[in-house]
Design a protein around this motif. Structure first.
Motif, PDB file in Angstrom:
ATOM      1  N   LEU A  26      -1.783  -0.691  -7.812  1.00  0.00           N
ATOM      2  CA  LEU A  26      -1.589  -0.125  -6.477  1.00  0.00           C
ATOM      3  C   LEU A  26      -1.338  -1.222  -5.447  1.00  0.00           C
ATOM      4  O   LEU A  26      -0.462  -1.082  -4.578  1.00  0.00           O
ATOM      5  N   LEU A  27      -2.079  -2.329  -5.524  1.00  0.00           N
ATOM      6  CA  LEU A  27      -1.881  -3.426  -4.574  1.00  0.00           C
ATOM      7  C   LEU A  27      -0.497  -4.055  -4.739  1.00  0.00           C
ATOM      8  O   LEU A  27       0.134  -4.470  -3.747  1.00  0.00           O
ATOM      9  N   ILE A  28      -0.019  -4.123  -5.980  1.00  0.00           N
ATOM     10  CA  ILE A  28       1.326  -4.667  -6.203  1.00  0.00           C
ATOM     11  C   ILE A  28       2.362  -3.779  -5.530  1.00  0.00           C
ATOM     12  O   ILE A  28       3.273  -4.260  -4.830  1.00  0.00           O
ATOM     13  N   VAL A  29       2.234  -2.473  -5.709  1.00  0.00           N
ATOM     14  CA  VAL A  29       3.190  -1.538  -5.101  1.00  0.00           C
ATOM     15  C   VAL A  29       3.107  -1.603  -3.583  1.00  0.00           C
ATOM     16  O   VAL A  29       4.137  -1.627  -2.879  1.00  0.00           O
ATOM     17  N   MET A  30       1.893  -1.647  -3.042  1.00  0.00           N
ATOM     18  CA  MET A  30       1.727  -1.674  -1.588  1.00  0.00           C
ATOM     19  C   MET A  30       2.336  -2.922  -0.967  1.00  0.00           C
ATOM     20  O   MET A  30       2.749  -2.908   0.201  1.00  0.00           O
TER      21      MET A  30
END
Length: 388
Positions: A26-30
């Motif tokens: 999720l942090l990568i996508v954000m």
């Protein structure tokens, strides 16, 4: 319709790495979402630089180790810190910087060894990072570096608090488990005392009486039969108790270690009579359906009192009165006066003490003491409605 409880149980059954991986992804996508530009976590205020191959590597180093933040919190913190340092020194402002406080909190909560060294090393490493950022043209003031460090310290403190809370809860559960085991051992000891002492005392009394009946074969035969019946009853009661302790045993255990009924009380009185003790038995009322543990405790009071009568007042008139009320059971067992003490094993006082505890546990009243005329009376008021 989705069963949320079943879904949650299924999710919790997964490996901890599998459960921690979604946050890393999720942090990568954000970090690539335009709407989050300007909300990155960073320090030093270096000019922002566009993402390149090194930025992607730093992003992966930032986020992917979060998948092992609970399995290997120390390794996760080192890798995430390294990714954070690379991103800050290169000016890659990314939302993935949030991974550092997450990794720090996880380490504070789950790191078991070298905790103090970890804090010292990270604190010492922060100083050269701040100096390097300043030399590279960072616009951050000293107070900004201090505030960022204090924020990270607070995050570590929260993780440490979570760890201490979890440890305290584990210790509390351990104490409860130990107390439960101790209470269970005490209960088993009381059951064994009640069952064994009563039957063995009756057998000893009957065997002692048989010595004087050699000239009366019929009475001797009846006495020996009574000894045999008492022994078989003792074996049966012990088997029921063992069945209770071993639920997997083939024979289903009786409820509440064999919650004794009215018929059992009459059988108990009749066995005592066969042992040579004249017992008058009076019973009033009927047991309430909600009597629960009270009926078993009442049985144990009568059993222990009759056992003591056999030991200490053998041959004396003994009365047993049991009255069932709507909210309580009243038990009274006593002897008229001192009798001939027989050669039974010496008492330890454990029986009466155990009865007092049992009755008290149900909120009742218990007393046992000598009477003015030399007799001894046991009284108990046992509240009902306390199912086992």
């Amino acid at each position: 319709m989705i069963d949320l409880r079943r879904a949650e149980a299924l999710w919790r059954s997964r490996n901890v790495i599998v459960r921690d991986l979604p946050l890393a992804l999720l942090l990568i996508v954000m970090s690539f979402l335009p709407v989050l530009r300007g909300h990155e976590t960073h320090v030093g205020e270096l000019p922002a630089r566009p993402f390149d191959a090194l930025a992607i590597a730093a992003l992966a180093l930032h986020c992917l180790p979060l998948a092992v933040r609970r399995r290997w919190p120390g390794a996760c913190l080192v890798l995430v810190s390294l990714g954070f340092v690379v991103a800050e020194l290169r000016g890659y402002h990314m939302v993935a910087g949030t991974a550092l406080p997450i990794a720090l909190m996880s380490a504070g909560a789950h790191l078991e060894r070298h905790r103090r060294i970890t804090v010292i090393v990270l604190s010492a490493a922060y100083v050269p990072l701040a100096v390097a950022l300043h030399r590279l043209g960072g616009a951050e003031h000293l107070d900004g570096y201090v505030i960022f460090y204090l924020a990270l310290a607070v995050v570590w403190g929260i993780g440490s608090w979570l760890r201490s809370t979890r440890t305290a809860e584990a210790e509390r559960r351990l104490r409860i488990a130990e107390a439960t085991r101790a209470a269970e051992r005490t209960r088993i000891a009381r059951e064994l005392h009640d069952v064994v002492t009563h039957h063995v005392t009756a057998m000893v009394v009957q065997a002692e009486a048989a010595r004087y009946l050699t000239g009366a074969p019929d009475r001797l035969d009846a006495t020996l039969n009574a000894v045999s019946d008492t022994g078989r009853r003792a074996i049966t009661d012990l088997r029921h108790l063992l069945d209770l302790l071993n639920p997997d045993h083939g024979t289903p255990p009786r409820d509440d270690a064999g919650t004794e009924s009215t018929g059992d009380l009459r059988t108990l009185v009749e066995q005592t009579r066969k042992a040579g003790q004249p017992v008058e038995f009076t019973e009033e009322g009927e047991p309430a359906e909600s009597a629960g543990s009270a009926e078993l405790v009442a049985y144990r009071v009568v059993q222990e009192a009759l056992t003591n009568a056999l030991k200490h007042a053998h041959g004396n008139r003994t009365f047993t009165r049991v009255r069932y009320g709507e909210k309580e059971i009243i038990v009274q067992v006593g002897t008229d006066g001192p009798g001939k003490r027989i050669g039974t094993p010496g008492g330890s006082g454990r029986g009466l003490a155990g009865l007092r505890d049992r009755v008290g546990a149900l909120g009742g009243e218990f007393s046992a003491g000598a009477e003015a005329g030399g007799g001894f009376v046991v009284r108990a008021r046992i509240p009902t409605g306390s199912p086992s």
